[in-house]
Motif scaffolding. Sequence first.
Motif, PDB file in Angstrom:
ATOM      1  N   LYS A   1      41.649 -18.841 -74.590  1.00 53.68           N
ATOM      2  CA  LYS A   1      42.591 -17.782 -74.958  1.00 53.68           C
ATOM      3  C   LYS A   1      42.536 -16.586 -74.001  1.00 53.68           C
ATOM      4  N   GLY A   2      42.068 -16.816 -72.768  1.00 58.74           N
ATOM      5  CA  GLY A   2      41.987 -15.747 -71.780  1.00 58.74           C
ATOM      6  C   GLY A   2      40.770 -14.854 -71.911  1.00 58.74           C
ATOM      7  N   VAL A   3      39.860 -15.153 -72.842  1.00 60.10           N
ATOM      8  CA  VAL A   3      38.743 -14.244 -73.128  1.00 60.10           C
ATOM      9  C   VAL A   3      37.800 -14.088 -71.939  1.00 60.10           C
ATOM     10  N   GLN A   4      37.681 -15.151 -71.110  1.00 60.10           N
ATOM     11  CA  GLN A   4      36.758 -15.041 -69.976  1.00 60.10           C
ATOM     12  C   GLN A   4      37.277 -14.103 -68.906  1.00 60.10           C
ATOM     13  N   GLY A   5      38.546 -13.686 -69.032  1.00 58.72           N
ATOM     14  CA  GLY A   5      39.087 -12.679 -68.126  1.00 58.72           C
ATOM     15  C   GLY A   5      38.766 -11.260 -68.547  1.00 58.72           C
ATOM     16  N   PHE A   6      38.128 -11.085 -69.704  1.00 56.50           N
ATOM     17  CA  PHE A   6      37.640  -9.769 -70.122  1.00 56.50           C
ATOM     18  C   PHE A   6      36.225  -9.630 -69.564  1.00 56.50           C
ATOM     19  N   ARG A   7      36.105  -8.992 -68.408  1.00 56.78           N
ATOM     20  CA  ARG A   7      34.843  -8.962 -67.680  1.00 56.78           C
ATOM     21  C   ARG A   7      34.048  -7.701 -68.012  1.00 56.78           C
ATOM     22  N   VAL A   8      32.905  -7.893 -68.642  1.00 56.38           N
ATOM     23  CA  VAL A   8      31.977  -6.795 -68.867  1.00 56.38           C
ATOM     24  C   VAL A   8      30.865  -6.919 -67.839  1.00 56.38           C
ATOM     25  N   PHE A   9      30.129  -5.848 -67.628  1.00 54.77           N
ATOM     26  CA  PHE A   9      29.216  -5.809 -66.486  1.00 54.77           C
ATOM     27  C   PHE A   9      27.751  -5.848 -66.896  1.00 54.77           C
ATOM     28  N   ILE A  10      27.046  -6.841 -66.341  1.00 52.96           N
ATOM     29  CA  ILE A  10      25.589  -6.837 -66.407  1.00 52.96           C
ATOM     30  C   ILE A  10      25.110  -5.938 -65.264  1.00 52.96           C
ATOM     31  N   ILE A  11      24.214  -5.028 -65.591  1.00 57.66           N
ATOM     32  CA  ILE A  11      23.716  -4.050 -64.618  1.00 57.66           C
ATOM     33  C   ILE A  11      22.203  -3.909 -64.801  1.00 57.66           C
ATOM     34  N   THR A  12      21.594  -3.075 -63.998  1.00 53.95           N
ATOM     35  CA  THR A  12      20.198  -2.707 -64.236  1.00 53.95           C
ATOM     36  C   THR A  12      20.158  -1.368 -64.968  1.00 53.95           C
ATOM     37  N   GLN A  13      19.076  -1.132 -65.660  1.00 51.65           N
ATOM     38  CA  GLN A  13      18.934   0.107 -66.431  1.00 51.65           C
ATOM     39  C   GLN A  13      19.080   1.344 -65.536  1.00 51.65           C
ATOM     40  N   ASN A  14      18.688   1.212 -64.267  1.00 55.75           N
ATOM     41  CA  ASN A  14      18.776   2.347 -63.335  1.00 55.75           C
ATOM     42  C   ASN A  14      20.202   2.841 -63.136  1.00 55.75           C
ATOM     43  N   ASN A  15      21.182   1.950 -63.341  1.00 55.02           N
ATOM     44  CA  ASN A  15      22.565   2.292 -63.014  1.00 55.02           C
ATOM     45  C   ASN A  15      23.449   2.547 -64.229  1.00 55.02           C
ATOM     46  N   ALA A  16      22.850   2.542 -65.405  1.00 53.65           N
ATOM     47  CA  ALA A  16      23.645   2.736 -66.623  1.00 53.65           C
ATOM     48  C   ALA A  16      24.350   4.082 -66.628  1.00 53.65           C
ATOM     49  N   GLU A  17      23.679   5.119 -66.216  1.00 54.62           N
ATOM     50  CA  GLU A  17      24.272   6.460 -66.223  1.00 54.62           C
ATOM     51  C   GLU A  17      25.457   6.541 -65.262  1.00 54.62           C
ATOM     52  N   LYS A  18      25.329   5.924 -64.078  1.00 50.77           N
ATOM     53  CA  LYS A  18      26.422   5.945 -63.099  1.00 50.77           C
ATOM     54  C   LYS A  18      27.680   5.292 -63.669  1.00 50.77           C
ATOM     55  N   LEU A  19      27.519   4.141 -64.303  1.00 54.92           N
ATOM     56  CA  LEU A  19      28.677   3.412 -64.831  1.00 54.92           C
ATOM     57  C   LEU A  19      29.333   4.150 -65.990  1.00 54.92           C
ATOM     58  N   SER A  20      28.569   4.937 -66.713  1.00 55.59           N
ATOM     59  CA  SER A  20      29.111   5.608 -67.902  1.00 55.59           C
ATOM     60  C   SER A  20      30.155   6.654 -67.551  1.00 55.59           C
ATOM     61  N   HIS A  21      30.232   7.064 -66.271  1.00 51.15           N
ATOM     62  CA  HIS A  21      31.192   8.091 -65.856  1.00 51.15           C
ATOM     63  C   HIS A  21      32.446   7.500 -65.212  1.00 51.15           C
ATOM     64  N   VAL A  22      32.508   6.185 -65.084  1.00 50.81           N
ATOM     65  CA  VAL A  22      33.647   5.548 -64.415  1.00 50.81           C
ATOM     66  C   VAL A  22      34.862   5.530 -65.344  1.00 50.81           C
ATOM     67  N   LYS A  23      35.983   5.989 -64.806  1.00 53.27           N
ATOM     68  CA  LYS A  23      37.218   6.026 -65.587  1.00 53.27           C
ATOM     69  C   LYS A  23      38.394   5.372 -64.859  1.00 53.27           C
ATOM     70  N   SER A  24      38.205   4.939 -63.625  1.00 53.69           N
ATOM     71  CA  SER A  24      39.312   4.380 -62.847  1.00 53.69           C
ATOM     72  C   SER A  24      38.818   3.229 -61.985  1.00 53.69           C
ATOM     73  N   LEU A  25      39.768   2.412 -61.515  1.00 60.02           N
ATOM     74  CA  LEU A  25      39.427   1.323 -60.607  1.00 60.02           C
ATOM     75  C   LEU A  25      38.820   1.854 -59.323  1.00 60.02           C
ATOM     76  N   GLU A  26      39.356   2.960 -58.828  1.00 60.84           N
ATOM     77  CA  GLU A  26      38.860   3.541 -57.574  1.00 60.84           C
ATOM     78  C   GLU A  26      37.379   3.891 -57.702  1.00 60.84           C
ATOM     79  N   GLN A  27      36.995   4.442 -58.842  1.00 65.02           N
ATOM     80  CA  GLN A  27      35.581   4.779 -59.058  1.00 65.02           C
ATOM     81  C   GLN A  27      34.730   3.517 -59.182  1.00 65.02           C
TER      82      GLN A  27
END
Length: 291
Positions: free
Chosen positions: A97-123
């Motif tokens: 049903k297209g669900v695999q196209g909903f991509r969430v991100f596995i990251i490291t704990q070090n980068n959680a804060e950086k990702l939390s501020h992203v609001k656009s594709l450019e970022q």
Amino acid sequence: MAYLYVPQSKAVDSFIINHSESANDFRYEYTYALLQLVIEATQADFGEANLQVSSVVMSRNRQLRALESGEVINIMAEAANTEWNDKLLPVYIPIRKGVQGFRVFIITQNNAEKLSHVKSLEQLMQFPTGSGSQWTTKIAMQQAGFNVVESTHYDSLFNMLSKERFITFGRGVNEAFQEVTAYQKLYPQLMLDEHLVLHIPLATYFYVSPNQPRLAERVRVGLERIISNGKFDQFFYQHHCDFLRQSKLNQRVVLKIDNPLVSEQQMTSIVGQEFLLDPKSDFASLCQPYQ
């Protein structure tokens, strides 16, 4: 590639599906079980069938060659790809049903804060992202402008992420939770970002060897049958609702890019637009009838 097969008599059909890439690779369990459901739904008119998993572990390109000959494997559920569409017998029903196209991100704990501020594709594109070298989503991300770091080996990508060779590793919401659980044992710093979802139009189709039109027709008939009688939705949501609820997609920032290898019109040509999931849906409510 067009195909048409009208069963003349009942026969014992042999489905040989691909092997997973590692002991931690659970991506194909759903498709194995779905294929068994299709076989059962078509037994009355197509006859008996057996389903076996190949013992050979292969890269994506080798899987294509194996499917063309139909010897080592003769069916596989894979992300839509124009080359596979041309060389194999695709059944154009998006079985996830297209669900695999909903991509969430596995990251490291070090980068959680950086990702939390992203609001656009450019970022988001400021961060290098990981992908399998032969994955459909790799091409979509590259064409959108992402800096994609590749590996041909599934397991290696988690090791590379743990060493921060790249910052984000986009996984289908149907894959990410199991993978984090499996790979945290080796790489305890891995975690799932809770802020973003990248929507890449993506369909998983059953692809059948061109030498096996009967199998392709049986799969199409079986899928349409269980969709019509409601067994498909029951099966799908029982396998996906835990992940869909946990992901809280409708509370995330949803970003979208095009996928040059996937036609959204083709995805809905048999089942209609309403068959596909919307990442902005409230899955807690949607899943309630299937609990």
